[in-house]
Every structure is written in C-alpha cells, then in structure tokens.
Scaffold this motif. Sequence first.
Motif, mmCIF file in Angstrom:
data_model
loop_
_atom_site.group_PDB
_atom_site.id
_atom_site.type_symbol
_atom_site.label_atom_id
_atom_site.label_comp_id
_atom_site.label_asym_id
_atom_site.label_seq_id
_atom_site.Cartn_x
_atom_site.Cartn_y
_atom_site.Cartn_z
ATOM 1 N N ASP A 154 0.836 -1.209 0.000
ATOM 2 C CA ASP A 154 0.000 0.000 0.000
ATOM 3 C C ASP A 154 0.869 1.256 0.000
ATOM 4 O O ASP A 154 0.691 2.166 -0.805
ATOM 5 C CB ASP A 154 -0.927 -0.021 1.222
ATOM 6 N N HIS A 173 1.123 4.154 -2.904
ATOM 7 C CA HIS A 173 0.855 5.594 -2.759
ATOM 8 C C HIS A 173 1.916 6.404 -3.483
ATOM 9 O O HIS A 173 1.639 7.443 -4.084
ATOM 10 C CB HIS A 173 0.799 5.983 -1.279
ATOM 11 N N HIS A 215 -7.158 -4.049 1.343
ATOM 12 C CA HIS A 215 -6.786 -2.998 0.387
ATOM 13 C C HIS A 215 -5.409 -3.241 -0.253
ATOM 14 O O HIS A 215 -5.253 -3.213 -1.472
ATOM 15 C CB HIS A 215 -6.812 -1.647 1.112
HETATM 16 ZN ZN ZN Z 1 -3.701 2.827 -0.420
#
Ligand code: ZN
Length: 394
Positions: A197, A201, A285
């Motif tokens: 994650d 980003h 996620h």
């Molecule tokens: Zn994210």
Amino acid sequence: MDFEFQNPTRLIFGAGVLSRLGEVARGEGRRALLVTGGGSVKRNGVFARAVASLEEAGVAVVAFDGVEPNPRLSSVIRGARLAQAQQCDLVIALGGGSVMDAAKVMAAVVFYDGDPWEMMVHSPTGIRLPTRALPIITVPTLAATGSEMNKGAVITNEQTVEKSFVLADCLYPRVALVDPALTLTVPPDQTAFGVCDLITHVTEGYFNGVDGTPVQDRFAEGVILTAMEWGPKAVEDGQDLEARAQVQWASVVALNGWVQAGAGVAGFPVHMIEHTISAIHDVAHGAGLAVVNPAWMRAAARVRPDRFAQFARRVFGLESSDPLVCAMEGVVRFEDFLTRIGCPTRLSHLGLDGTLIERYARETLQAIHDETGRLPGRPAMSEAELIELLREAQ
Ligand code: ZN
Ligand code: NZQ
C-alpha cells in the motif's frame, strides 16, 4: 509545478510514545471517543495501556469498538451518534487505516446535517464537504495507509456496495502519535499488504505526475527503496523493531502530501480500481493493490516508457538501450518483489475468477471519470483499456 502545501498535523514518532497519549489528549479535550477495530488492540494489551494513559491524565474514555476492515458507513454513523450522546469533545483512533478513517469521519458526522454519504466523492447528489470536526488524534497500529497524517478517509457504503473517499481539511488529525512498537503484532500478510500500500501511494504519484519533478522523483524512489529494503525484514521477523520503525516512517511519508507536492498528480487510478474490487469482495486494500498495480503499470508503461525506464533504472538498477524493454523489466521486478513478500498478484490469488471484470471497469468509471469518460491518470484510461488490463491480472 507551482503549488501550495500545508499539513497541520503534529507528528510524534517513536517506540514507546503511546505512553504520551494521555498528556497529548489532555491538550485537545476531556472526554474522548476511543475508536478501535475487531479486537487486536484488546488482545495485545495496547487498548488497556491507552485507557490507563488517558485516565491518568484525566481524560474520560467512551469506547467504540468493532470497526471492520474496509469500514462501513453504518459503523461510522453509530460511532458519531455515540459521541453525540456521550458529549465527547475528542476522537481518538487506535488501530489500522480502517479504524482511523472511520474515526475521522465520525468526528465530522457529529456536526454534519443530512446524509453523511454526501461527503463522499461517490455521492449521487453532489459532494458536500464537511467543514468542521471534533479534534482527532490518530494512533496507528499498522503501517500502511498514511491516514494518521492526512485529510483523507475511505468508507464503504454496504447498502450501495460502493467504497468512496472524502478529502477535507477538517479531517487532518490534530496529532498523530506514531509508535512503531504497536505494529510488532501485525501478522506477516497484513505487514506485506501495508508495504504494498505505501509503495503504491508513491508509485501513483510517480507515474501519474508530470515530468520534470526531480526532487519529488528522488523522494519517491527513496521511499520505495527503503520500503523494499526494510519491508521484507518486517515480514520475516515481526519483532524486528528497527524494520517496523523504518516501514512505518516510510508509510507516513508516502501519503502525508510531501512526496506528491507539486507533481501535478492526475489521479490515483490503481486505488480507484482497487476500491471497486474491495467494495464488492471485501478484500484487504493492500492485497487488491498488489493485483492491480503491476497490471496497470504494464498498460501505462507502453504509453510512458521513459518514465517507467527511469523507475526501473533507479529502483532496480536495470539498463537497456530500449526504454520500453527496460520499463517492462522494471514491472516484472516489482511484481517479483510483491510475490516475494507474500502478496497476491493475480485476481485468482484473491480467489476471484475474473467473471466480474467488466463490472469492475464500469463501476470504477461510474465513480470517477474525466470529461472524456476515462479514468484520470497518465494516461487516462477508457473502459475497454481497464477491462484489458484487468484481464491481464487474472
Ligand atoms: Zn492505499
Ligand atoms: O480490526 P483489528 O482487530 O484491529 O485487526 C486489524 C485488521 O483485521 C489488523 N490489525 C491492525 N493492527 C494490528 C492488527 N493485527 C495485529 N496487530 C496489530 N497491531 O489488521 C487488519 C487490517 O486492518 P485495516 O485497518 O483494515 O488495514 P489498513 O491499515 O491497511 O487499512 C485499510 C483501509 O484504509 C483505506 C483502505 O481503503 C481500507 O479501507 N485507505 C485509507 C487511506 C487514507 N485514509 O489515506 C488511503 C489508502 O490508500 C486506503 O485506501
């Protein structure tokens, strides 16, 4: 590009800083809604330590637990109603990104008239941003989202099966108390998803920004290289506090705005696609990103080979006289890294057979599109292009 930047969140970083929660909270309020998730902080003793610190400082605690991963709108509303009924003057999030996002929106719902879904980008009746929120303190227990030091929150509407986000200045936490020791109990899979994650980003900014941003490029590469060096150590040995600290600092920096400032980022297309998938299937996620990002990169690299070749050269030390060859090899290396730390990289690894690919593409574009109907990014992509890249991720 020209830009203006302000991140007002006070950041306190270090192993053991949880013990300062009471003192810090006392500066913001007297009666705190303390928001937690499915029980990890109760099992590992962090909740009890947080409550003790708060009570010692004279801050009363109203506990709200049970926030789900991919937090639901109904939980957010229940939390906000509890804060109102109990006259809380402060909201403290103690948990992962899901808890932090839910708590941030609860703090705003307390003052919000009408349907809270109207705060969200997916609102069918137009967006009404919140302008006021209770003071928010974030105490992340998982290194991933960067929610602790940004103004975003991602919420799932279980009735409409949509996952959407809000970006509002009033959602900046007053204080982020970031204690890497709290992440020692995160299991290897969630640790790896968090690493994916945070890297995503940064890659979203790197690949969807303009060219000619040397400082931002080096920031981004530094965060990625650090995450790739220390992430595997944190996955392998969860008790490695040094590795946990490096990964957590990288995750804060990755989405507090510094890395993307002035880069002219056109969109976060990998996130937009992943949010559609996790709204429908409730996948983690970071795991969803690990599937979508390499596939998106392959499609985008064909359009911007020089930028992807720079990534391949600087992150993986690859050289080739043909930028596209270099670019594609860089994506392979990136995908190999994700596999090595234990992330899924295909829809099938998530247990998905690909029959809903067209729905993922359609609903992603329903949620967000430019004036030509395409998904914002560099390049912006059409529905047919989204379907094609998702087929490659089967
Ligand atoms: Zn994210
Ligand atoms: O619920 P508990 O019991 O706490 O368990 C959680 C959950 O099962 C567990 N966990 C957290 N800290 C732990 C721990 N287990 C053991 N020890 C600990 N110290 O980990 C599981 C996942 O937690 P979650 O909060 O869902 O993970 P994450 O931090 O990855 O957050 C994901 C959410 O954040 C959103 C995502 O869409 C997703 O809803 N995002 C928020 C962003 C933002 N606000 O800026 C940006 C991101 O791109 C992202 O979209």
